[in-house]
Design a protein around this motif. Structure first.
Motif, mmCIF file in Angstrom:
data_model
loop_
_atom_site.group_PDB
_atom_site.id
_atom_site.type_symbol
_atom_site.label_atom_id
_atom_site.label_comp_id
_atom_site.label_asym_id
_atom_site.label_seq_id
_atom_site.Cartn_x
_atom_site.Cartn_y
_atom_site.Cartn_z
ATOM 1 N N ILE A 490 0.837 -1.204 0.000
ATOM 2 C CA ILE A 490 0.000 0.000 0.000
ATOM 3 C C ILE A 490 0.873 1.257 0.000
ATOM 4 O O ILE A 490 0.567 2.252 -0.674
ATOM 5 C CB ILE A 490 -0.940 -0.005 1.226
ATOM 6 C CG1 ILE A 490 -1.939 -1.168 1.115
ATOM 7 C CG2 ILE A 490 -1.677 1.324 1.360
ATOM 8 C CD1 ILE A 490 -2.796 -1.356 2.348
ATOM 9 N N THR A 491 1.988 1.215 0.767
ATOM 10 C CA THR A 491 2.861 2.393 0.884
ATOM 11 C C THR A 491 3.974 2.392 -0.155
ATOM 12 O O THR A 491 4.889 3.207 -0.071
ATOM 13 C CB THR A 491 3.484 2.446 2.289
ATOM 14 O OG1 THR A 491 4.336 1.303 2.480
ATOM 15 C CG2 THR A 491 2.414 2.457 3.365
ATOM 16 N N SER A 492 3.891 1.461 -1.117
ATOM 17 C CA SER A 492 4.916 1.355 -2.164
ATOM 18 C C SER A 492 6.313 1.163 -1.572
ATOM 19 O O SER A 492 7.296 1.704 -2.064
ATOM 20 C CB SER A 492 4.892 2.584 -3.081
ATOM 21 O OG SER A 492 3.634 2.701 -3.713
ATOM 22 N N GLY A 493 6.391 0.388 -0.487
ATOM 23 C CA GLY A 493 7.677 0.068 0.111
ATOM 24 C C GLY A 493 8.186 1.096 1.108
ATOM 25 O O GLY A 493 9.283 0.933 1.667
ATOM 26 N N ARG A 494 7.436 2.169 1.330
ATOM 27 C CA ARG A 494 7.859 3.216 2.259
ATOM 28 C C ARG A 494 7.584 2.791 3.694
ATOM 29 O O ARG A 494 6.471 2.410 4.048
ATOM 30 C CB ARG A 494 7.139 4.523 1.949
ATOM 31 C CG ARG A 494 7.696 5.736 2.722
ATOM 32 C CD ARG A 494 7.151 7.054 2.186
ATOM 33 N NE ARG A 494 5.715 7.143 2.330
ATOM 34 C CZ ARG A 494 4.831 7.004 1.341
ATOM 35 N NH1 ARG A 494 5.260 6.775 0.113
ATOM 36 N NH2 ARG A 494 3.521 7.108 1.557
ATOM 37 N N VAL A 495 8.624 2.854 4.550
ATOM 38 C CA VAL A 495 8.511 2.397 5.934
ATOM 39 C C VAL A 495 8.225 3.559 6.877
ATOM 40 O O VAL A 495 7.313 3.497 7.707
ATOM 41 C CB VAL A 495 9.802 1.660 6.370
ATOM 42 C CG1 VAL A 495 9.727 1.272 7.849
ATOM 43 C CG2 VAL A 495 10.029 0.435 5.501
ATOM 44 N N ALA A 496 9.013 4.641 6.781
ATOM 45 C CA ALA A 496 8.907 5.773 7.701
ATOM 46 C C ALA A 496 7.945 6.836 7.166
ATOM 47 O O ALA A 496 7.419 6.735 6.056
ATOM 48 C CB ALA A 496 10.284 6.375 7.947
ATOM 49 N N GLY A 497 7.740 7.877 7.979
ATOM 50 C CA GLY A 497 6.890 8.990 7.561
ATOM 51 C C GLY A 497 5.462 8.806 8.007
ATOM 52 O O GLY A 497 5.036 7.711 8.408
ATOM 53 N N ASP A 499 2.753 8.594 6.327
ATOM 54 C CA ASP A 499 1.984 7.631 5.534
ATOM 55 C C ASP A 499 2.747 6.341 5.311
ATOM 56 O O ASP A 499 2.383 5.532 4.448
ATOM 57 C CB ASP A 499 1.616 8.248 4.168
ATOM 58 C CG ASP A 499 0.620 9.383 4.314
ATOM 59 O OD1 ASP A 499 -0.260 9.267 5.185
ATOM 60 O OD2 ASP A 499 0.742 10.382 3.567
ATOM 61 N N GLY A 500 3.820 6.144 6.067
ATOM 62 C CA GLY A 500 4.621 4.944 5.911
ATOM 63 C C GLY A 500 4.005 3.736 6.590
ATOM 64 O O GLY A 500 2.992 3.826 7.309
ATOM 65 N N ALA A 501 4.619 2.574 6.366
ATOM 66 C CA ALA A 501 4.086 1.324 6.896
ATOM 67 C C ALA A 501 4.077 1.312 8.423
ATOM 68 O O ALA A 501 3.136 0.797 9.040
ATOM 69 C CB ALA A 501 4.903 0.149 6.357
ATOM 70 N N ALA A 502 5.123 1.874 9.053
ATOM 71 C CA ALA A 502 5.185 1.869 10.509
ATOM 72 C C ALA A 502 4.016 2.644 11.114
ATOM 73 O O ALA A 502 3.383 2.199 12.082
ATOM 74 C CB ALA A 502 6.513 2.448 10.975
ATOM 75 N N ALA A 503 3.722 3.807 10.537
ATOM 76 C CA ALA A 503 2.612 4.619 11.036
ATOM 77 C C ALA A 503 1.286 3.904 10.826
ATOM 78 O O ALA A 503 0.396 3.921 11.692
ATOM 79 C CB ALA A 503 2.614 5.980 10.347
ATOM 80 N N ARG A 504 1.110 3.273 9.670
ATOM 81 C CA ARG A 504 -0.150 2.580 9.389
ATOM 82 C C ARG A 504 -0.355 1.396 10.323
ATOM 83 O O ARG A 504 -1.482 1.048 10.680
ATOM 84 C CB ARG A 504 -0.180 2.106 7.929
ATOM 85 C CG ARG A 504 -0.488 3.212 6.930
ATOM 86 C CD ARG A 504 -0.460 2.680 5.511
ATOM 87 N NE ARG A 504 -0.867 3.694 4.563
ATOM 88 C CZ ARG A 504 -2.095 3.804 4.034
ATOM 89 N NH1 ARG A 504 -3.037 2.959 4.400
ATOM 90 N NH2 ARG A 504 -2.375 4.748 3.180
ATOM 91 N N MET A 505 0.757 0.756 10.715
ATOM 92 C CA MET A 505 0.651 -0.399 11.603
ATOM 93 C C MET A 505 0.721 0.002 13.082
ATOM 94 O O MET A 505 0.629 -0.862 13.960
ATOM 95 C CB MET A 505 1.771 -1.405 11.280
ATOM 96 C CG MET A 505 1.676 -1.978 9.866
ATOM 97 S SD MET A 505 2.993 -3.145 9.490
ATOM 98 C CE MET A 505 2.475 -4.540 10.514
ATOM 99 N N ASP A 506 0.936 1.310 13.302
ATOM 100 C CA ASP A 506 0.975 1.853 14.663
ATOM 101 C C ASP A 506 2.077 1.195 15.503
ATOM 102 O O ASP A 506 1.864 0.807 16.654
ATOM 103 C CB ASP A 506 -0.383 1.689 15.349
ATOM 104 C CG ASP A 506 -0.500 2.576 16.605
ATOM 105 O OD1 ASP A 506 0.220 3.588 16.655
ATOM 106 O OD2 ASP A 506 -1.298 2.236 17.494
#
Length: 527
Positions: A490-497, A499-506
Motif C-alpha cells: 500500500i505504501t509502495s515500500g515506504r517504511v517511515a513517515g 503515511d509509511g508502513a510503521a505509522a499505518r501499523m501503529d
C-alpha cells in the motif's frame, strides 16, 4: 520417365574421335551435382524441392520430362509428387497415381533396381500407356530413390526420342538419385517434425483452455481441488443477486473471482466497477464511493459521480473492504440495505440497484470484536462467503501458472519462449510465494525480460533455499509477514513517515525494521 543421351560420333580432322563432347557432358553433370547439392540444402519443403531437382535433371539429361514418385501410407500406390515437363500436354501430370502392384514404377520401387525402357508403350501395362502415348513419350528410365537401405520412391525420366538412356547415363543417374533420396528423407523428417510441432501447438492451445478449469473461467488458471471448489461456489452463487464476500490473502486473485461472478450473473451486460478501499486516502474514499457535487469540499471543482452510481444495474467490487473507515461504514450499509444514497454536498436521495462483491484479507470477525468494523455491516457482507486459497495451498497449480504467465509475457514482449527448465520449475513449485499469484506473475514477467533464447531464464537464486526457511503457513510468523507485506504494498515500500508502513501499523519504525529483517522482507523489492 526421361533422359536423352545420343553417343557423339563426331571425328576431328586427324580422324580421331573428339573428346570435347565428352568433356562438355562431364562438365554439365558435375554442374548438375553442384546445383542439386545447393538446391537440396536450401529447401526442406518436399514438393518445391523435388520440382527444382526435376528441372535441373531434365535440363542436364536433355530429356523431355522428369518426375519423382512417392508411395502413400499403405505403400499401395505411388503418386507423382513433383514433375518438370515444360512441353507437356497435361496428360502426364503431378498427383498422377500408379499402383505398386502391376506397374513398371511399382516394379522398380519393390525391387530397388533401375529399369530402362527402350520402347515404353511395349513394356508398360495397358493401363499405363494412354498418358504416355498421348504425350508421345517413347523411351524412359526409372530409378529407385534409396537412402540407408530404404526405398523412398522412384525417379523417372522420359523422352520423345527412342533409346535415349545409355548405361553410362544410368550409372550417373543412380548416383544423382542417391542424393535426391537423402534430400527426400530430410524433407520428410522436416515435415514430420513440423507436423508434430503443429500438433503440439494445437495440444498446447487445448491444454491452455483445459487448465482454466472445466468451467472455462477467463484468466483463472489451475486444476487443483482447492481452486475447483472455489469455482464451483462461483457457479452456484453467480446467478443470484446475493452479496458475496471473498476472503483470502493479498494476491490470490480475488478480483478475477469477482469478475467471474459478474460474468455469470444476469448483470453481465452492465458495468463491472471496482474500488480498492485500501488504495484511496481516507478523506477521499467517501467521495470515490458516493460521489460529490461541485463545491462540496475544498478542491471539489466539478461534479463527480461515485463508483456506487456507476455500478447501477451492474456489479460493484469493493476490494479490501476491511479498510473502510468506521465513519463511512453506516452510509455503505444503508446503500446496501435501502439501495439509496446521497452524493456529498447534495441532500437529494438517489436510488441505485447494485450487486455487491466485497473482498478482504483481514479477519473481519476479530475487527468486530475490536470495534473497528460494524457487526451489522459484516453480517450484510457475509451472505455468501468464499475463501480463496493461497498459492501455497495449491502447489499443483504453480507449473500451470508459470507456463501461462510465460506465454502471456512472451507474446507481449514478442519473445518465442518454448521451454521451461525442469530444475527451475521444481524450485518455483516448491517456493511458498508469500505474495501469492501476484508475486509469481511479477517474478515470471521479470524472468521473461531476462530471457535470451527459447528457454525461460528464471532468476531462481532470488528464491532462497526452496522455501526451507520460509514461515509455515498459518503460523503467527507467517501471518505477521503477510500483514507487513500487505501494508508495504500500500505504501509502495515506504517504511517511515506519516503515511509509511510503521505509522499505518501503529508501531515504531525501528521495531518494524527489526521485524522485517527477521522475516527476510526487503521493502525495496515490494511494489
Amino acid at each position: 520417365m526421361n533422359s536423352l543421351l545420343i553417343p557423339d560420333r563426331t571425328f576431328n580432322p586427324q580422324g580421331l574421335p573428339s573428346v570435347a563432347p565428352d568433356l562438355q557432358r562431364e562438365s554439365e553433370r558435375l554442374k548438375l551435382l553442384l546445383d542439386m547439392t545447393n538446391t537440396l540444402v536450401s529447401n526442406l519443403e518436399c514438393r518445391e524441392l523435388l520440382r527444382s531437382v526435376s528441372a535441373i535433371i531434365r535440363q542436364v539429361m536433355h530429356c523431355d520430362t522428369v518426375g519423382v514418385w512417392l508411395p502413400d501410407v499403405e505403400n499401395a500406390h505411388l503418386r507423382q509428387l513433383a514433375m518438370d515437363f515444360p512441353d507437356g500436354k497435361g496428360f502426364v501430370r503431378e498427383d498422377l497415381l500408379r499402383p505398386v502392384e502391376g506397374s513398371v514404377i511399382g516394379k522398380v520401387f519393390k525391387s530397388g533396381r533401375p529399369l530402362v525402357l527402350g520402347a515404353m508403350n511395349q513394356q508398360m501395362a495397358p493401363e499405363e500407356t494412354p498418358e504416355v502415348l498421348a504425350e508421345a513419350l517413347v523411351s524412359g528410365c526409372a530409378l529407385p530413390l534409396i537412402s540407408r537401405g530404404r526405398t523412398l520412391g522412384v525417379l523417372t525420366l522420359a523422352s520423345r526420342i527412342e533409346n535415349s538412356f545409355s548405361p553410362e547415363d544410368v550409372d550417373f543417374l543412380v548416383r544423382a538419385a542417391g542424393q535426391v533420396a537423402i534430400a527426400i528423407e530430410n524433407a520428410l523428417a522436416y515435415r514430420e517434425i513440423a507436423e508434430l510441432k503443429d500438433k503440439l501447438a494445437q495440444e498446447k492451445l487445448y491444454l491452455e483452455d483445459e487448465i482454466r478449469g472445466e468451467m472455462d473461467f477467463e484468466g483463472i488458471v489451475g486444476q487443483s481441488s482447492a481452486l475447483r471448489n472455489v469455482l464451483s461456489l462461483v457457479e452456484t452463487v453467480a446467478p443470484s443477486d446475493s452479496t458475496v464476500l471473498l476472503l483470502g490473502e493479498t494476491g490470490t486473485g480475488k478480483e478475477l473471482i469477482a469478475r467471474a461472478i459478474h460474468e455469470r450473473s444476469g448483470r453481465k451486460e452492465r458495468t463491472f466497477v471496482k474500488l480498492n478501499c485500501a488504495a484511496i486516502p481516507t478523506g477521499l474514499l467517501e467521495s470515490e464511493l458516493f460521489g460529490h457535487e461541485r463545491g462540496a469540499f475544498t478542491g471539489a471543482i466539478a461534479q463527480k459521480i461515485g463508483r456506487l452510481e456507476l455500478a447501477d444495474q451492474g456489479t460493484l467490487f469493493l476490494d479490501e473492504v476491511g479498510d473502510i473507515p468506521l465513519e463511512i461504514q453506516p452510509k455503505l450499509l444503508r446503500a446496501l440495505q435501502e439501495r439509496e444514497f446521497e452524493r456529498l454536498g447534495n441532500n437529494r436521495t438517489k436510488k441505485v440497484d447494485v450487486r455487491l462483491v466485497a473482498a478482504t484479507h483481514r479477519d473481519l470477525e476479530q475487527m468486530m470484536e475490536n470495534r473497528v468494523f460494524r457487526s451489522d455491516l459484516y453480517y450484510r457482507l457475509n451472505v455468501f462467503p468464499i475463501r480463496i486459497p493461497p498459492l501455497r495451498e495449491r502447489p499443483e497449480d504453480i507449473p500451470l501458472l508459470v507456463r501461462y504467465f510465460t506465454q502471456k509475457y512472451g507474446r507481449r514482449m514478442q519473445k518465442q519462449i518454448e521451454s521451461i527448465p525442469a530444475a527451475a520449475l521444481r524450485k518455483l513449485s516448491s517456493w511458498h510465494w508469500p505474495g501469492n499469484i501476484r508475486e509469481l506473475e511479477n517474478f515470471i514477467e521479470r524472468s521473461v525480460i531476462l530471457t535470451r533464447g527459447t528457454a525461460l531464464q528464471a532468476p531462481i537464486a532470488e528464491l532462497g533455499n526452496n522455501g526451507k526457511n520460509a514461515p509455515v503457513a498459518g503460523t503467527r510468523e507467517a501471518n505477521e509477514r503477510d500483514e507487513i507485506l500487505r501494508v508495504l504494498k500500500i505504501t509502495s515500500g515506504r517504511v517511515a513517515g506519516p503515511d509509511g508502513a510503521a505509522a499505518r501499523m501503529d508501531i515504531k519504525r525501528t521495531t518494524l525494521i527489526s521485524r522485517m529483517k527477521k522475516l527476510g522482507i526487503d521493502p525495496r523489492k515490494v511494489s
